[in-house]
Design an enzyme around this catalytic site. Structure first.
Site, PDB file in Angstrom:
ATOM      1  CG  HIS A  64     137.794 -50.947   2.391  1.00  0.00           C
ATOM      2  ND1 HIS A  64     138.684 -51.976   2.661  1.00  0.00           N
ATOM      3  CD2 HIS A  64     138.544 -49.939   1.872  1.00  0.00           C
ATOM      4  CE1 HIS A  64     139.909 -51.596   2.296  1.00  0.00           C
ATOM      5  NE2 HIS A  64     139.843 -50.358   1.805  1.00  0.00           N
ATOM      6  CD  GLN A 159     148.295 -46.317   1.131  1.00  0.00           C
ATOM      7  OE1 GLN A 159     147.158 -45.868   1.161  1.00  0.00           O
ATOM      8  NE2 GLN A 159     148.605 -47.425   0.454  1.00  0.00           N
ATOM      9  CG  HIS A 217     144.271 -52.185   2.177  1.00  0.00           C
ATOM     10  ND1 HIS A 217     143.769 -51.763   3.377  1.00  0.00           N
ATOM     11  CD2 HIS A 217     143.800 -51.317   1.237  1.00  0.00           C
ATOM     12  CE1 HIS A 217     143.016 -50.689   3.179  1.00  0.00           C
ATOM     13  NE2 HIS A 217     143.019 -50.390   1.896  1.00  0.00           N
ATOM     14  CD  GLU A 220     143.840 -52.096  -3.711  1.00  0.00           C
ATOM     15  OE1 GLU A 220     144.410 -51.765  -2.648  1.00  0.00           O
ATOM     16  OE2 GLU A 220     143.035 -51.351  -4.306  1.00  0.00           O
ATOM     17  CG  ASP A 316     139.120 -48.529  -1.503  1.00  0.00           C
ATOM     18  OD1 ASP A 316     139.575 -48.184  -0.396  1.00  0.00           O
ATOM     19  OD2 ASP A 316     139.793 -49.117  -2.362  1.00  0.00           O
ATOM     20  CD1 TRP A 322     145.391 -45.399  -4.805  1.00  0.00           C
ATOM     21  CD2 TRP A 322     144.708 -44.013  -3.184  1.00  0.00           C
ATOM     22  NE1 TRP A 322     146.423 -45.255  -3.911  1.00  0.00           N
ATOM     23  CE2 TRP A 322     146.031 -44.421  -2.912  1.00  0.00           C
ATOM     24  CE3 TRP A 322     144.078 -43.150  -2.292  1.00  0.00           C
ATOM     25  CZ2 TRP A 322     146.742 -43.978  -1.795  1.00  0.00           C
ATOM     26  CZ3 TRP A 322     144.778 -42.705  -1.182  1.00  0.00           C
ATOM     27  CH2 TRP A 322     146.093 -43.116  -0.937  1.00  0.00           C
TER      28      TRP A 322
END
Ligand code: FE2
Length: 420
Positions: A64, A159, A217, A220, A316, A322
């Protein structure tokens, strides 16, 4: 074979097996394949490597990562709050000016950094929401350009949500037609709960229609009411997609009450879906709205593993809005999992190593090409370590990386010279 030299012979390495301890063997490689594994192999090789007392392992699997945003940290601005949502806002600004060359250059630089540290299988998400498919196009081109030394899977990842923008639903379908390996989603970031449920159903439809894997995803967020994992489980059971489905992050699972979590765990065991935890990033992103006690914000890795579910670990992000740190080193990821998930028992430490190797291969559905076994493609690494525990504890140097039968990278372990 006897009158013809092998391409590479590894001498007396300590071969790591999925379940057993290590065994001392020679490994012979020819024409891109592993052709012999035995206590002693006669013959010569173009390249003979003495790896006595070193660990021979299948390569690391990065299950990932987001290569399209890698190496952009601080651009156009730093994530000051450290939250997932400020990260999404910064990326939304950055991606307005995304160019094909820019994404490709950063993605290849990141892949080289990963490969030098023993990663030879990568699943990367590519943002397909907004106004264009530039990031996706770039990563599909990169997939082709690196295929001789790296197996790259590309996920079509909306996203901003499949229903969070006017064009997003058509963009994700276009991404399927362009040849992505995996269809993704982000139900907890859709505008409403109903949109989130709808998005999961749409993802399963697309996967079935285009015969693709799924990696969502999922949940989260620290919100204990974010419950899209149960929707993923229901779809996986009904469509019998099981091991072709992955739920990434699922950090809300760490906040669910135990009565609900216990019921859910039973459903999940029926699904046989894969889980990916990303402990480096989620220990920093989650819990930001808590005061004290402050949650760890990581899914129930230990419990999922104890229940026999397939759990792998991802980095990630590498230097992006992030997560501004990181080098792509999967031993950093495994080490953080040991800490954050409290997996400090010896079998638990060893499991964390398996989560960045064999379990990752299962998540990516590449088990048929994976492992140091006769007949398989010659992808392996040699670590300056005694065993899994030692590798994680010391973040051991990956001394040799062999990809498709060729020596791809070599790093000398650091040596201390006492001057006192
Ligand atoms: Fe992610």
């Amino acid at each position: 074979m006897s009158d013809q030299p092998y391409d590479i012979l590894l001498r007396q390495g300590r071969l790591l097996c999925a379940v057993d301890r290590v065994e001392q063997v020679d490994v012979a490689i020819h024409n891109g394949k592993i052709v012999a594994v035995a206590p002693s192999i006669e013959g010569t090789a173009v390249l003979e490597l003495d790896v006595a007392n070193q660990l021979v392992s299948p390569p690391f699997v990065e299950s990932h990562i987001h290569l399209d945003s890698a190496m952009t940290a601080g651009n156009p601005r730093w994530n000051q709050s450290g939250t997932l949502f400020e990260g999404i806002e910064i990326w939304r600004e950055y991606k307005q000016s995304l160019s094909l060359d820019n994404v490709k250059q950063r993605a290849i630089a990141t892949l080289k950094q990963q490969a030098a540290q023993g990663v030879l299988f990568v699943r990367s998400h590519a943002d397909v929401s907004g106004s264009s498919l530039t990031a996706l196009q770039a990563l599909l081109e990169v997939r082709e350009e690196v295929k001789d030394w790296m197996t790259l899977q590309v996920v079509a990842f909306p996203q901003d949500g499949i229903y969070g923008g006017a064009k997003n639903e058509s963009l994700i379908e276009e991404a399927m037609k362009m040849g992505t390996d995996v269809v993704g989603g982000i139900p907890h970031y859709e505008l409403t709960r109903e949109d989130g449920v709808r998005s999961v159903h749409r993802i399963f439809e697309l996967a079935e229609q285009y015969d693709r894997l799924i990696d969502i995803h999922c949940d989260e967020i620290d919100d204990d009411q974010s419950r899209f994992l149960e929707v993923v489980a229901a779809c996986a059971i009904r469509q019998e997609m099981g091991s072709r489905v992955t739920a990434s992050h699922t950090t809300a699972f760490g906040s669910y009450n135990n009565a609900y979590a216990f019921k859910l765990m039973g459903f999940l065991q029926r699904t046989q879906i894969n889980f990916i935890a990303n402990p480096l990033i989620n220990i920093t992103l989650q819990g930001r709205t808590d005061t004290y006690p402050k949650r760890r914000g990581v899914t129930r890795v230990k419990e999922l593993w104890q229940q026999g579910m397939n759990v792998s670990l991802g980095h990630d992000c590498v230097q992006d809005p992030w997560y501004s740190l990181g080098t792509g080193n999967m031993l950093d990821v495994a080490s953080m999992a040991v800490h954050v998930c409290q997996m400090t028992g010896m079998s638990e430490v060893e499991a964390c190593y398996n989560m960045v190797t064999w379990h990752g291969a299962k998540t990516l559905n590449v088990e048929d090409q994976y492992g140091v076994e006769v007949g398989k493609p010659a992808n392996l690494i040699v670590l300056d370590a005694d065993d899994r525990y030692d590798a994680i504890r010391r973040r051991a140097t990956v001394q040799y990386v062999i990809s498709n039968g060729k020596l791809l990278a070599q790093t000398q372990p650091p040596q201390i010279q006492w001057k006192g």
